[in-house]
Write an enzyme that holds these catalytic residues in place. Structure first.
Site, PDB file in Angstrom:
ATOM      1  N   CYS A 560       6.789  12.070   8.110  1.00 35.77           N
ATOM      2  CA  CYS A 560       7.030  10.664   7.789  1.00 35.77           C
ATOM      3  C   CYS A 560       7.359  10.798   6.390  1.00 35.77           C
ATOM      4  O   CYS A 560       6.955  11.672   5.550  1.00 35.77           O
ATOM      5  CB  CYS A 560       5.566   9.982   7.984  1.00 35.77           C
ATOM      6  N   ASP A 562       6.056   8.946   4.071  1.00 33.59           N
ATOM      7  CA  ASP A 562       5.103   8.366   3.339  1.00 33.59           C
ATOM      8  C   ASP A 562       4.698   9.085   1.993  1.00 33.59           C
ATOM      9  O   ASP A 562       4.857  10.575   2.138  1.00 33.59           O
ATOM     10  CB  ASP A 562       3.822   8.386   4.168  1.00 33.59           C
ATOM     11  N   ARG A 564       2.189  10.005   0.659  1.00 29.39           N
ATOM     12  CA  ARG A 564       0.922  10.764   0.426  1.00 29.39           C
ATOM     13  C   ARG A 564       1.170  12.164   1.195  1.00 29.39           C
ATOM     14  O   ARG A 564       0.180  13.051   1.228  1.00 29.39           O
ATOM     15  CB  ARG A 564       0.027   9.974   0.986  1.00 29.39           C
ATOM     16  N   HIS A 621       0.269  11.543  10.741  1.00 29.36           N
ATOM     17  CA  HIS A 621      -0.626  11.500   9.781  1.00 29.36           C
ATOM     18  C   HIS A 621      -1.474   9.969  10.177  1.00 29.36           C
ATOM     19  O   HIS A 621      -0.932   9.045  10.863  1.00 29.36           O
ATOM     20  CB  HIS A 621      -0.025  11.282   8.459  1.00 29.36           C
ATOM     21  N   CYS A 624      -0.613   5.592   9.478  1.00 33.63           N
ATOM     22  CA  CYS A 624       0.849   5.597   9.286  1.00 33.63           C
ATOM     23  C   CYS A 624       1.286   4.021   9.289  1.00 33.63           C
ATOM     24  O   CYS A 624       0.887   3.182  10.411  1.00 33.63           O
ATOM     25  CB  CYS A 624       1.488   6.206  10.432  1.00 33.63           C
TER      26      CYS A 624
END
Length: 726
Positions: A560, A562, A564, A621, A624
């Protein structure tokens, strides 16, 4: 050993080792004679040492291809012993030195010799080479060498004025052949240059009837006399014994290490090699030969000639022995001046520009020069000891060197970093740098150190107290073990240096580093780049230099977008390991699906057809946002038309969840989405083909952000078809 194995070994010896042994033999004879002449020993002593070194070390040593024999590096030591005690007593010293080497090998201390700085070794060889060249130059000019290098140098002009024509012509001819031989066609260069030079010089002198000094070995091999005990100060005898043992042992072991990098056979057993060298020196001393050591020139020639086993060295020793016993009379045709010229050439060649560039690259030229100068002006032992002492001092200086970097932050704070080992030697530099910080400044001090002694702690602590007393503040952050904190608290200090750790706080987000260290995103990025250049780039530059020519990753990693998620962090991977694709929701559109997307498909195609990756990993993760939007329905993305179209590729994952929505539906959907994308990957023909053939593996991962934990998500096993009813 089976009969077939024995036959194979014998055929290999005939095919590879026999020709190589002949090439090395042709080099060994002239060099052994020249080294014996330079050492002031009987000429036969050089041939005896060559034969013993080849046979004994070849059979009992620890290297498959190293060739041993008399070496030029010991010439100065042997010449001094012969001058002081006589030849037969020098043989006893050689025997004792061999016994010391055997003991060192038995107690397995061979690796300790590798601690000698190469700058010392190369400086010693260069110094010995200059001494040999200066001494033998007098022989070439028709005179006799003097007792020291300085004497040889000061009397050289007079020798040149009084030089003898034919002898000089033989020497010039020998050196000329050595210089031009390497430029001749390859089939001519099959004859070793030293042998060719002596043959040309001897043949020319014989044809024209030149007046030269001839070598006479008549009865030298058979006229053996037993060694006799040295008479004189036994302290000097012991010193000479240890000097031969250590220098010959160190040269042999360094030769083994260097030759191991030139062939693909078994690696050398250094302790066994040292013991084998010791036994060879015992045998050589008993038979009246020179000290023995591994010789880099003969060993390199042996490898290049195709040697595969120790039989090449053994056979070379046999050929030398046969030559000395049966063909020694032919040596009388070799002019002594030709041998001297050969030694002058070899002596000058020991000053290798490659070695000089190498030590210069490591800032060790002073060690090289001091060692070489000490060997020439004072003596071999003194020069080596001086070089070792200087190398130790320079190493101590490097190990205790500190750097202090200071920079002003945009908010008025001063950021300082102290790096290195903080000892009393670095206190003057430390205090000088810290005193330049203006009073009243807010200081963020990073201690990137691996050791701190009491003197350094006192200097740093007193400066901090003075700075805070004058209105400033000091915040100390220790990047390794807490040396300062422990010392300030009166705790016991660590007994040794901290183990290496990654420098800096590269894995922390900007907001968790020094507070207010940057006020804008631009400052954060530029300062991050500066920190990379300062701390990380020197560590990764060697790897990135290797990878600069091209990539060959083993994994396609789809995850992803993302912020993080850090693929390299959660997989402990480095540059060149992962071919990474990131998108919202770690989605893989099915082959040919609508709306179309070429980005992920192109990455899959390139990874499987060009990079030939072994694994494709899909990593989801917790929490999400893409999966949360799917759960919330189309209304969530009503104002985001591009995102709404992209998330349609996640509808199959939502369908897997079914109509029931449990409390942990989001986490369940995030995991099931990984399984769905693994199934989507198999819609690509190339992926399915490689998976079926066992050449490609599909892996699912799930990263729980809150727990900082990575789990494997098993793929959904296909349901086998039901058997048909009969």
């Amino acid at each position: 050993m089976s009969k077939s194995t024995t036959e194979s070994s014998f055929l290999q010896t005939l095919r590879y080792d026999l020709p190589a042994s002949l090439v090395v033999f042709l080099i060994a004879v002239p060099l052994s004679l020249g080294i014996a002449m330079a050492a002031g020993a009987p000429l036969a002593a050089g041939l005896i040492a060559a034969a013993v070194g080849g046979i004994v070390v070849g059979l009992l040593g620890g290297s498959a291809v190293v060739v041993s024999g008399p070496t030029a590096s010991l010439t100065v030591v042997v010449a001094g012993l012969v001058h002081t005690y006589g030849w037969r007593a020098t043989c006893v010293i050689t025997i004792l030195a061999g016994a010391v080497q055997v003991l060192l090998g038995v107690f397995r201390v061979a690796r300790a010799a590798l601690a000698v700085s190469p700058a010392v070794v190369h400086g010693m060889l260069a110094g010995v080479g200059i001494i040999i060249a200066l001494a033998q130059l007098h022989v070439v000019l028709g005179g006799s060498p003097q007792h020291s290098a300085l004497a040889n140098l000061t009397q050289l002009p007079g020798q040149i004025l009084d030089m003898h024509g034919h002898k000089v012509m033989v020497g010039v001819l020998t050196v000329t052949v050595m210089l031009v031989w390497g430029r001749l066609p390859q089939h001519i260069r099959a004859i070793p240059a030293p042998l060719a030079a002596l043959l040309v010089a001897a043949g020319t002198a014989w044809v024209f009837g030149w007046n030269v000094t001839r070598i006479d070995l008549t009865g030298a091999i058979t006229a053996w006399a037993p060694p006799e005990l040295p008479r004189g100060d036994w302290h000097d005898v012991v010193g000479g014994m240890l000097l031969i043992a250590l220098l010959a042992g160190a040269e042999s072991l360094l030769c083994c290490v260097a030759i191991d990098g030139q062939h693909t056979g078994r690696r050398a057993d250094l302790d066994r090699e040292l013991s084998g060298q010791g036994l060879a020196n015992v045998a050589s001393g008993l038979l009246g030969g020179l000290p023995v050591a591994g010789v880099i020139v003969r060993s390199t020639t042996n490898v290049r000639a195709g040697a595969r086993s120790h039989w090449s060295a053994v056979l070379h020793g046999v050929w030398v022995l046969i030559f000395a016993l049966c063909l020694g009379g032919t040596i009388q045709f070799i002019p002594m001046e030709a041998l001297a010229a050969l030694l002058v050439f070899i002596g000058i060649r020991t000053i290798s520009l490659g070695h000089v560039r190498k030590v210069h690259g490591h800032n060790e030229i002073p060690v090289y020069v001091v060692t070489m100068g000490g060997v020439i002006l004072v003596g071999l032992a003194e020069g080596v000891l001086a070089g070792l002492a200087l190398a130790a001092l320079m190493a101590l200086r490097r190990l205790t060197r500190i750097t202090v970097d200071k920079r002003e932050e945009p908010n008025g704070r001063l950021h300082a970093t102290v790096s290195g080992s903080l000892t009393f030697l670095g206190v003057p530099r430390l205090t000088q740098e810290l005193r330049t910080i203006p009073a009243g400044t807010v200081v963020d001090l990073d201690l990137n150190i691996d050791f701190m002694d009491n003197a350094a702690f006192d200097a740093l602590h007193n400066w901090r107290l003075d700075h805070e007393r004058l209105g400033g503040t000091v915040t100390i952050d220790e990047l390794h073990d807490e040396w300062y904190t422990l010392a300030a608290g009166g705790a016991r200090m660590f007994p040794a240096k901290s183990p290496p750790k990654p420098s800096g706080r590269w894995w922390l987000p900007w907001t968790h580093r020094r507070p207010d260290s940057a006020t804008t995103v631009e400052c954060r990025l530029t300062q991050g780049a500066e920190e990379f250049h300062r701390r990380t780039a020197p560590l990764v530059r060697p790897i990135l230099t290797e990878l600069a020519a091209g990539q060959q990753p083993t994994h396609l990693f789809i995850t992803c977008a993302d912020s993080r998620i850090m693929p390299s962090l959660i997989t402990s991977s480095g540059p060149g390991d992962l071919f990474t694709v990131r998108n919202i929701g770690n989605l893989v559109p099915r082959a040919g699906s609508l709306p179309g997307d070429d980005s992920v498909a192109a990455a899959v195609e390139y990874a499987t057809r060009v990079l030939n990756v072994h694994t494709i990993t899909v990593c989801g993760h917790s929490g999400c946002g893409a999966m949360a939007a799917l759960l919330s329905g189309p209304a969530t993305t009503a104002d985001l038309p591009q995102l709404r179209r992209w998330l349609q590729h996640g509808d199959p994952s939502l369908s897997r969840l079914g109509g029931e929505r449990p409390g942990d539906a989001l986490e369940l959907l995030c995991r099931q989405n990984v399984q769905q994308q693994l199934e989507n990957l198999r819609t690509y023909p190339r992926v399915e083909e490689q998976v079926a053939a066992g050449r490609l593996k599909l892996v699912g991962l799930y990263f729980d952000i809150g727990a900082a934990q990575v789990d494997v998500v098993p793929p959904v096993m296909p349901v086998p078809p039901e058997p048909t009813q009969r």
